[in-house]
Design an enzyme around this catalytic site. Structure first.
Site, short mmCIF file in Angstrom:
data_model
loop_
_atom_site.label_atom_id
_atom_site.label_comp_id
_atom_site.label_asym_id
_atom_site.label_seq_id
_atom_site.Cartn_x
_atom_site.Cartn_y
_atom_site.Cartn_z
CG ASP A 115 -2.00 -0.98 1.24
OD1 ASP A 115 -2.00 -1.86 0.34
OD2 ASP A 115 -2.87 -0.91 2.12
CE LYS A 133 -5.81 -3.11 0.08
NZ LYS A 133 -4.47 -3.33 0.67
CE LYS A 173 -5.50 1.30 3.51
NZ LYS A 173 -4.36 0.49 4.01
#
Lengths: 221, 221
Positions: free
Chosen positions: B94, B185, B156
């Site tokens: 990430d 996400k 995300k």
């Protein structure tokens, strides 16, 4: 405390670390630092090269941050980040200590982490940031001792992003732990002249702040 | 929403990113992830190798964060951090987008930053974190499109450290922007089953949370 606006400016790192700072805001900080003769600007790594171009020929230093603000990455990444930053113009490196290793009492890892960064940028002023708001007093003292042992030049209270900013009581503790031969920086929540004086009186010799102009102007009045 | 505790668990990344997490807390998260069969744990880079050892032979993935949480470092540092993390066992990366470049409308830099990390870890699931609380809607849409174009697998909402966490309205916007072929996400502030369902209904297919057990247990009751 007997201090002139000029000598106060020379203790200040004019700081912009918020992630949504755009190029124009960073440029403005640099212009202000030149005008007010601050010791340095403190910017995120991605801006160092831009700032270095603007500051060419000036006496204002360029501080950047490494492993910031969590300190929870690989030592090799912190070292590479520091090296890269110096390559493009940083004159001072503020690295964040591995707080998780401190909390696990894994002091070998804590000191190795600092040593690896130290070795990556020999001769460059290296500061170790302690997230003082998350540490007990004995942990703060231990971190200061490890930072000195690993060859750091400064210890600094707070990243300004996690938990509380620097407190005068932490600064006093850190000054006592590192003695007079190393530097102590305070940052996080220094919003006016009163805060700045409090930190200096507690033992800080460098201040990281964004309210820098306000502080110097208050002193000039 | 019709969802079982088991399928909920498979949407959750059991997360511990606070900088003062010690080894024991990280180990506990790993044990819980195995017990509850969460999709993955999400830990800071310095813990990946420890977690990988504990998770050997398990189906639980290991997500870690890069350039976290500010996203304001060099692309080469983000790439090196990602590479290093995968080398020691991370299965998902990430990375945080360069928010300052977004705010400066320097989209070439934004996409290059993602591409450089993408190239460093080919074949590894790559998520681009947007600090949605600091972005306007049109900036969120643009960031999603750039992330997809650069080859990311997920976008995300929120690092959970700066500004507010994920909001359902942001998730809906992001889902619309990336379509159905990429993942979305949500993380930051998902504290209970109601929050989790709200995010899933808005279009998220992965949730990053630390209240994971609470969420699954609420669903089991």
């Amino acid at each position: 405390m007997n201090i002139t606006p000029e000598s106060m400016a020379l203790k200040i790192e004019h700081t912009i670390l918020k992630p949504d700072a755009d190029y124009a805001s960073v440029d403005r900080i640099v212009d202000e630092a030149i005008k007010y003769k601050f010791a340095a600007v403190c910017v995120n790594p991605c801006f160092v090269s831009r700032v270095a171009t603007k500051l060419r020929g000036s006496s204002v230093g360029i501080t950047t941050v490494v492993g910031f603000p969590l300190g929870a990455t690989f030592s090799s990444v912190k070292a590479f980040e520091a090296e890269k930053a110096v390559e493009v113009g940083a004159t001072e490196i503020d690295m964040v200590i591995n707080t998780g290793a401190v909390k696990s009492h894994d002091y070998d890892r804590v000191i190795d982490d600092i040593r690896i960064v130290r070795a990556a940028v020999p001769g460059v002023c290296l500061t170790v940031i302690l997230e003082t708001g998350l540490l007990e007093n004995d942990e703060i003292i231990m971190c200061c001792k490890l930072a000195v042992e690993a060859g750091a030049d400064f210890v600094k209270a707070s990243s300004g992003f996690v938990s509380t900013g620097a407190k005068a009581s932490h600064i006093a503790l850190m000054r006592k732990a590192v003695g007079t031969k190393k530097g102590v920086k305070a940052s996080g929540g220094i919003r006016n002249l009163k805060d700045a004086i409090e930190m200096l009186e507690a033992g800080a010799n460098r201040l990281g702040c964004s309210a820098s102009i306000n502080i110097v102007d208050e002193l000039s009045r």
